[in-house]
Design an enzyme around this catalytic site. Structure first.
Site, PDB file in Angstrom:
ATOM      1  N   CYS A 102       0.817  -1.033   0.077  1.00 19.56           N
ATOM      2  CA  CYS A 102      -0.177   0.075   0.096  1.00 19.56           C
ATOM      3  C   CYS A 102       0.835   1.164   0.431  1.00 19.56           C
ATOM      4  O   CYS A 102       1.865   1.431   0.711  1.00 19.56           O
ATOM      5  CB  CYS A 102      -0.988   0.065   1.091  1.00 19.56           C
ATOM      6  SG  CYS A 102      -1.749   1.588   1.276  1.00 19.56           S
ATOM      7  N   GLU A 132       3.269  -5.986   8.696  1.00 22.69           N
ATOM      8  CA  GLU A 132       3.702  -4.648   8.078  1.00 22.69           C
ATOM      9  C   GLU A 132       4.834  -3.965   9.261  1.00 22.69           C
ATOM     10  O   GLU A 132       5.629  -3.355   8.608  1.00 22.69           O
ATOM     11  CB  GLU A 132       2.261  -3.484   8.409  1.00 22.69           C
ATOM     12  CG  GLU A 132       2.772  -2.064   8.011  1.00 22.69           C
ATOM     13  CD  GLU A 132       1.616  -1.038   8.375  1.00 22.69           C
ATOM     14  OE1 GLU A 132       0.554  -1.556   8.182  1.00 22.69           O
ATOM     15  OE2 GLU A 132       2.006  -0.204   8.872  1.00 22.69           O
ATOM     16  N   SER A 228      -6.342  -9.400  10.989  1.00 24.22           N
ATOM     17  CA  SER A 228      -6.457  -8.066  10.788  1.00 24.22           C
ATOM     18  C   SER A 228      -6.557  -7.232  11.616  1.00 24.22           C
ATOM     19  O   SER A 228      -7.392  -7.107  12.335  1.00 24.22           O
ATOM     20  CB  SER A 228      -7.875  -8.258   9.814  1.00 24.22           C
ATOM     21  OG  SER A 228      -8.166  -6.540   9.555  1.00 24.22           O
ATOM     22  N   SER A 273     -10.314  -4.855   4.908  1.00 28.41           N
ATOM     23  CA  SER A 273      -9.700  -5.902   3.736  1.00 28.41           C
ATOM     24  C   SER A 273     -10.883  -6.767   3.655  1.00 28.41           C
ATOM     25  O   SER A 273     -10.855  -7.865   3.252  1.00 28.41           O
ATOM     26  CB  SER A 273      -8.677  -6.746   4.457  1.00 28.41           C
ATOM     27  OG  SER A 273      -8.753  -7.050   5.806  1.00 28.41           O
TER      28      SER A 273
END
Ligand code: SF4
Length: 333
Positions: A102, A132, A228, A273
């Site tokens: 992203c 991440e 998530s 997501s």
């Protein structure tokens, strides 16, 4: 028993897909369409079971590491971003990569690299082990210290207290992050803040919408996968802002009927997501149980859009040529 007539759903908006997830999923679909199956994908392209299942059916093969990908293949890197060593591994394995990181994660990567070059110690607020965070820490491993909450701040050791900057994981709870930053500021009064918000617009917008409806709901249902981060944060934010109960589900059939006992108002949202089809499934499930009255609670309109990864403009031969160029092309052998 609650009054059947008053049963209702407050549907949070914005919810679901953000621009970064949309781009990453389309990148895999386009790669399959343009180059044909199989297309390898390192890690879950986005943290959602349903999305992964659908892409698998179309010919995507998900792997944990690029080492598992056969030489000469195309591999898509997930929206969560990677450390530079992953690009090096892919090169060694003669793989063509399509980077679906992203752009808002890339922005944090660039900040990390720049502050490291300026010799700052970087305190990264984030959750240990999240993909991440691993990718961001890999940008400047010798300079980044991870803190997972206010309790970690006391242990941070820096070289020069006048040269410390904080950055963050993009999908955290805004309130919790600011509590951690408050502790960091007490410890390092000259702490520098990132040039712009690292917690992304989509994470913030989904949390603001949940904060608005949470005080009115007896039950908050968040559609999203357990891995998530932004979905898990929505459950926490909902409870903190007054929802009497809150649960995270991947699919409507995971909803326990017992959760609906004495519930008049159900709040419904989804992580960044999650495709809308999964929300539709939950709305159907609720309508069948008397919650057919749906009111949207909107706190923002999102117009963010990201261009697809530029690698997708190349032919398969160009992509693979770029992955292991010949000496005639003037590149490395
Ligand atoms: Fe990008 Fe934010 Fe979506 Fe993550 S949640 S992919 S940072 S827009």
């Amino acid at each position: 028993m609650n009054d059947l007539k008053r049963r209702r759903v407050l549907l949070s908006a914005p919810r679901g897909y953000c621009a970064g997830v949309d781009r990453a999923v389309i990148a895999v679909e386009k790669a399959l369409e343009q180059y044909g199956a199989p297309i390898y994908v390192r890690k879950q392209i986005v943290h959602n079971k349903y999305v992964v299942q659908i892409l698998e059916k179309q010919g995507a093969i998900f792997v944990d590491e690029t080492e598992e990908v056969p030489e000469g293949s195309i591999v898509v890197l997930s929206a969560h971003g990677v450390a530079p060593c992953v690009h090096d591994e892919a090169k060694r394995g003669k793989l063509a990569t399509i980077d679906a990181t992203c752009p808002l994660v890339t922005k944090v990567h660039r900040e990390a690299v720049r502050f490291a070059e300026e010799d700052y110690d970087i305190v990264l607020v984030g959750h240990e082990g999240h993909e991440e965070v691993i990718g961001t820490m890999g940008q400047a491993p010798a300079r980044i210290h991870l803190v997972d909450g206010p309790g970690d701040v006391a242990q941070v050791q820096v070289r020069d207290e006048s040269k410390v900057v904080w950055l963050s994981h993009t999908t955290l709870s805004v309130d919790e992050t600011m509590a951690t930053v408050g502790e960091l500021q007490k410890r390092f009064p000259l702490l520098v803040s990132p040039p712009s918000d690292d917690i992304c617009y989509a994470t913030q917008n989904r949390q603001v919408a949940v904060k608005r409806l949470a005080p009115e709901v007896d039950l908050l249902i968040v559609v999203g996968s357990k891995n998530s981060s932004n979905s898990v944060r929505l459950v926490e934010v909902g409870l903190e802002y007054g929802a009497k109960s809150a649960h995270l589900v991947d699919f409507a059939d995971e909803i326990d009927e017992a959760w609906l006992e004495n519930v008049t108002t159900v709040g419904l949202t989804s992580g960044a997501s999650v495709p809308e089809i999964l929300i539709e499934g939950v709305l159907e499930f609720l309508a069948e149980r008397g919650y057919a009255d749906v009111e949207t609670v909107r706190t923002a309109v999102e117009t963010q859009h990201f261009a697809l990864p530029r690698e997708l403009r190349q032919s398969r031969a160009e992509l693979l040529g770029r992955a292991h160029p010949t000496t005639e092309q003037g590149a490395e052998a």
